[in-house]
Design an enzyme around this catalytic site. Structure first.
Site, PDB file in Angstrom:
ATOM      1  N   TYR A 110       4.817  -8.143  15.587  1.00 42.96           N
ATOM      2  CA  TYR A 110       5.020  -6.867  14.881  1.00 42.96           C
ATOM      3  C   TYR A 110       5.714  -5.845  15.794  1.00 42.96           C
ATOM      4  O   TYR A 110       6.718  -5.252  15.417  1.00 42.96           O
ATOM      5  CB  TYR A 110       3.669  -6.340  14.412  1.00 42.96           C
ATOM      6  CG  TYR A 110       3.761  -5.188  13.444  1.00 42.96           C
ATOM      7  CD1 TYR A 110       4.397  -5.334  12.213  1.00 42.96           C
ATOM      8  CD2 TYR A 110       3.193  -3.954  13.743  1.00 42.96           C
ATOM      9  CE1 TYR A 110       4.468  -4.280  11.309  1.00 42.96           C
ATOM     10  CE2 TYR A 110       3.254  -2.898  12.837  1.00 42.96           C
ATOM     11  CZ  TYR A 110       3.894  -3.064  11.631  1.00 42.96           C
ATOM     12  OH  TYR A 110       3.961  -2.013  10.742  1.00 42.96           O
ATOM     13  N   ARG A 156      -8.351  -3.527   8.225  1.00 46.57           N
ATOM     14  CA  ARG A 156      -8.073  -2.210   8.818  1.00 46.57           C
ATOM     15  C   ARG A 156      -9.351  -1.417   9.039  1.00 46.57           C
ATOM     16  O   ARG A 156     -10.341  -1.609   8.313  1.00 46.57           O
ATOM     17  CB  ARG A 156      -7.204  -1.391   7.860  1.00 46.57           C
ATOM     18  CG  ARG A 156      -5.905  -2.014   7.569  1.00 46.57           C
ATOM     19  CD  ARG A 156      -4.988  -1.713   8.666  1.00 46.57           C
ATOM     20  NE  ARG A 156      -3.630  -2.027   8.309  1.00 46.57           N
ATOM     21  CZ  ARG A 156      -2.602  -1.533   8.977  1.00 46.57           C
ATOM     22  NH1 ARG A 156      -2.805  -0.717   9.972  1.00 46.57           N
ATOM     23  NH2 ARG A 156      -1.399  -1.868   8.646  1.00 46.57           N
ATOM     24  N   PHE A 205       0.835  -1.210   0.000  1.00 42.61           N
ATOM     25  CA  PHE A 205       0.000   0.000   0.000  1.00 42.61           C
ATOM     26  C   PHE A 205       0.874   1.267   0.000  1.00 42.61           C
ATOM     27  O   PHE A 205       0.875   2.043  -0.965  1.00 42.61           O
ATOM     28  CB  PHE A 205      -0.962  -0.057   1.196  1.00 42.61           C
ATOM     29  CG  PHE A 205      -1.565   1.259   1.584  1.00 42.61           C
ATOM     30  CD1 PHE A 205      -2.142   2.087   0.621  1.00 42.61           C
ATOM     31  CD2 PHE A 205      -1.563   1.668   2.912  1.00 42.61           C
ATOM     32  CE1 PHE A 205      -2.706   3.315   0.985  1.00 42.61           C
ATOM     33  CE2 PHE A 205      -2.127   2.882   3.279  1.00 42.61           C
ATOM     34  CZ  PHE A 205      -2.687   3.703   2.316  1.00 42.61           C
ATOM     35  N   THR A 230      11.254 -11.118   8.593  1.00 42.08           N
ATOM     36  CA  THR A 230      11.480  -9.966   7.702  1.00 42.08           C
ATOM     37  C   THR A 230      12.164  -8.829   8.442  1.00 42.08           C
ATOM     38  O   THR A 230      13.064  -8.168   7.906  1.00 42.08           O
ATOM     39  CB  THR A 230      10.117  -9.473   7.147  1.00 42.08           C
ATOM     40  OG1 THR A 230       9.519 -10.562   6.475  1.00 42.08           O
ATOM     41  CG2 THR A 230      10.290  -8.318   6.198  1.00 42.08           C
ATOM     42  N   THR A 258       1.774  -9.606   0.984  1.00 43.03           N
ATOM     43  CA  THR A 258       0.629  -8.716   1.250  1.00 43.03           C
ATOM     44  C   THR A 258       0.496  -7.644   0.170  1.00 43.03           C
ATOM     45  O   THR A 258      -0.581  -7.079   0.013  1.00 43.03           O
ATOM     46  CB  THR A 258       0.738  -8.033   2.636  1.00 43.03           C
ATOM     47  OG1 THR A 258       2.012  -7.386   2.722  1.00 43.03           O
ATOM     48  CG2 THR A 258       0.583  -9.036   3.757  1.00 43.03           C
ATOM     49  N   ASP A 289       9.739  -7.299  -3.907  1.00 45.50           N
ATOM     50  CA  ASP A 289       8.495  -7.602  -3.182  1.00 45.50           C
ATOM     51  C   ASP A 289       8.137  -9.063  -3.435  1.00 45.50           C
ATOM     52  O   ASP A 289       8.257  -9.535  -4.569  1.00 45.50           O
ATOM     53  CB  ASP A 289       7.368  -6.677  -3.680  1.00 45.50           C
ATOM     54  CG  ASP A 289       6.237  -6.551  -2.676  1.00 45.50           C
ATOM     55  OD1 ASP A 289       5.678  -7.588  -2.272  1.00 45.50           O
ATOM     56  OD2 ASP A 289       5.918  -5.415  -2.293  1.00 45.50           O
TER      57      ASP A 289
END
Ligand code: UDP
Length: 312
Positions: A147, A188, A11, A93, A35, A31
């Site tokens: 996270y 979200r 995004f 990651t 996601t 990438d």
């Protein structure tokens, strides 16, 4: 300039990619689409200045790449929904993956490295609004810890490379961001409420909806990240990038209902563990060091987001 963006199809990453392409920069995107989406950069697919490499940064040979003026590392799932399904990927990651990108940054003599951290490093904050100096209130073993702790570890890594190599790194603590190209099914608050409202379904407020968030429109975020990357003499700085206009979840639901002329009701659902009760960036540092502050007010940004979701 020559730009590398890991997570450049996500995004925020795809907006940043398009922003640099619009400046005639050469952009390499790495990438793995865990996601992100190919559709996000579909409009640029014939742009000769764009190179897309489909790869996971935890398992990619960066030595095939050249030297960059700016490396942005945005490669991480970031939605609370991903914290369940992709927790180990998120931790890898932000640790193994970031080490590989940082090692490449040093070896390639690239100039500036910008890391996308998060307001989640503040956890469920006891200081409000949150300044960069606040150490946070984080559950190290909860559902969000992959996270929160992943990004906290990543920040520690960034600062260790900075201290050892005296290299030019900068850390963005990104607060809630919304706009076109958000994933519709990301879970979200903005994407859920807008899609529920335009489909006349109930808007799902978690808990009693009195928790707060401060929503930054994506073009403001991109300008903030670009200023962070290009402002001189701010190596080693950690800077909140977000919009300090704070709203409760109910207020956000009401604004979206109004802007979509929706008859949807608000329905209350169980709230996830450790969901922060309030969040608002103190952006004094960004204003001072970057001469940056958000320009797009919530209604204007939401109108553009609603248009986007109506048209896809
Ligand atoms: N939220 C909500 N309903 C939804 C999605 C989210 O009430 O359908 C709430 C969620 O509990 C949180 C806030 O909105 O308090 C922001 O959630 P989001 O997943 O957008 O991002 P977060 O700030 O939690 O990372």
């Amino acid at each position: 300039m020559n730009i590398l963006i890991t997570g450049g199809s996500g995004f925020i990453g795809s907006h940043l990619t398009k922003f640099h392409l619009s400046k005639n920069d050469e952009v390499t995107v790495v990438d793995n689409y865990v996601t992100g989406s190919k559709k996000n950069l579909a409009s640029e697919i014939n742009n000769k200045n764009l190179k897309i490499i489909e790869a996971d940064i935890t398992n990619f040979d960066f030595s095939s790449l050249t030297t960059f003026d700016i490396i942005y590392d945005l490669a991480s799932p970031a939605s609370p929904q991903d914290f369940k399904n992709l927790s180990i990927e998120i931790l890898k990651t932000n640790s193994v993956g970031l080490i590989d990108v940082l090692d490449f940054f040093i070896k390639s003599n690239s100039k500036t490295f910008v890391f996308s951290s998060t307001s989640e490093v503040y956890g469920d904050p006891l200081e409000h609004p949150q300044k960069e100096s606040y150490f946070g209130n984080v559950n190290p073993v909860g559902l969000r810890s992959c996270y929160d702790e992943g990004k906290r570890f990543a920040e520690a890594l960034m600062m260790s490379y900075f201290r050892r190599y005296d290299c030019d790194i900068r850390i963005a603590r990104i607060f809630n961001t919304y706009g076109p190209f958000m994933k519709r099914d990301d879970g979200r608050v903005v994407s859920n409420f807008v899609n529920q409202a335009i489909n006349n379904q109930p808007l799902t407020a978690y808990g009693n909806g009195t928790q707060t968030r401060s929503l930054c429109y994506v073009s403001d975020m991109i300008e903030g990240l670009y200023s962070l990357a290009t402002t001189k003499n701010i190596s080693g700085e950690i800077i909140n990038i977000g919009n300090p206009v704070e709203k409760t979840i109910i207020e956000i639901a009401d604004i979206i209902k109004k802007l979509t002329n929706s008859k949807s009701e608000i329905s209350f659902k169980a709230i996830g563990a450790d969901d922060p009760k309030k969040r608002c960036p103190d952006i004094t540092k960004a204003k001072k060091l970057l001469s940056w502050e958000p320009k797009v007010d919530l209604e204007t940004g939401l109108k553009k987001t609603i248009e986007y979701f109506k048209n896809i």
